[in-house]
Scaffold this motif. Structure first.
Motif: not given
Length: 110
Positions: A102-109
Motif C-alpha cells: 500500500e505504501l508503494k502504491h501511495y508513493n507512486e501516486k
C-alpha cells in the motif's frame, strides 16, 4: 365405534409402528457405523447450519478489518517519510506485506 375397531386392528397398527421404528433405528445405526456416510452427513449438516453465522461474522470482521487498516494507514502516513517502512516492519510484522505494498502504491501516486 365397533366398526372402527374392526376396520383398524389396533394391535396390528402398533406392531407396524414398532417395526417401522426398529427399521428406522437400524438405518440410523447403519449410517452412524458407516463412517464415510456419517462423516459426509455430519460435514454437510455442520456446513449448512453454520453457514449464516460464518457469513455474518465474515462480513462483520471484514468491515472491522478494513476500518483498522484505514486507521493504521493514517498512522503510518503520519510518520516521517524515511521511517515509514521501518515503522511498518516494527509494528505490523504480520501485515507488513500488505502495508508495504500500500505504501508503494501511495508513493507512486502523482
Amino acid at each position: 365405534m365397533k366398526v372402527f375397531t374392526e376396520i383398524f386392528k389396533v394391535d396390528e397398527v402398533k406392531k407396524y409402528v414398532e417395526m417401522r421404528d426398529e427399521r428406522l433405528s437400524f438405518e440410523i445405526s447403519k449410517v452412524i457405523y458407516d463412517s464415510d456416510k456419517f462423516k459426509e452427513l455430519s460435514d454437510y449438516l455442520i456446513k449448512e447450519s453454520t453457514k449464516p453465522i460464518q457469513e455474518f461474522y465474515s462480513e462483520t470482521l471484514q468491515k472491522g478489518h478494513m476500518e483498522l487498516a484505514q486507521f493504521a494507514s493514517i498512522v503510518i502516513l503520519q510518520q516521517n517519510e524515511n521511517e515509514r517502512e521501518d515503522f511498518i516492519k516494527k509494528y505490523f510484522p504480520e501485515n507488513q506485506d500488505f502495508f508495504l505494498e500500500e505504501l508503494k502504491h501511495y508513493n507512486e501516486k502523482p
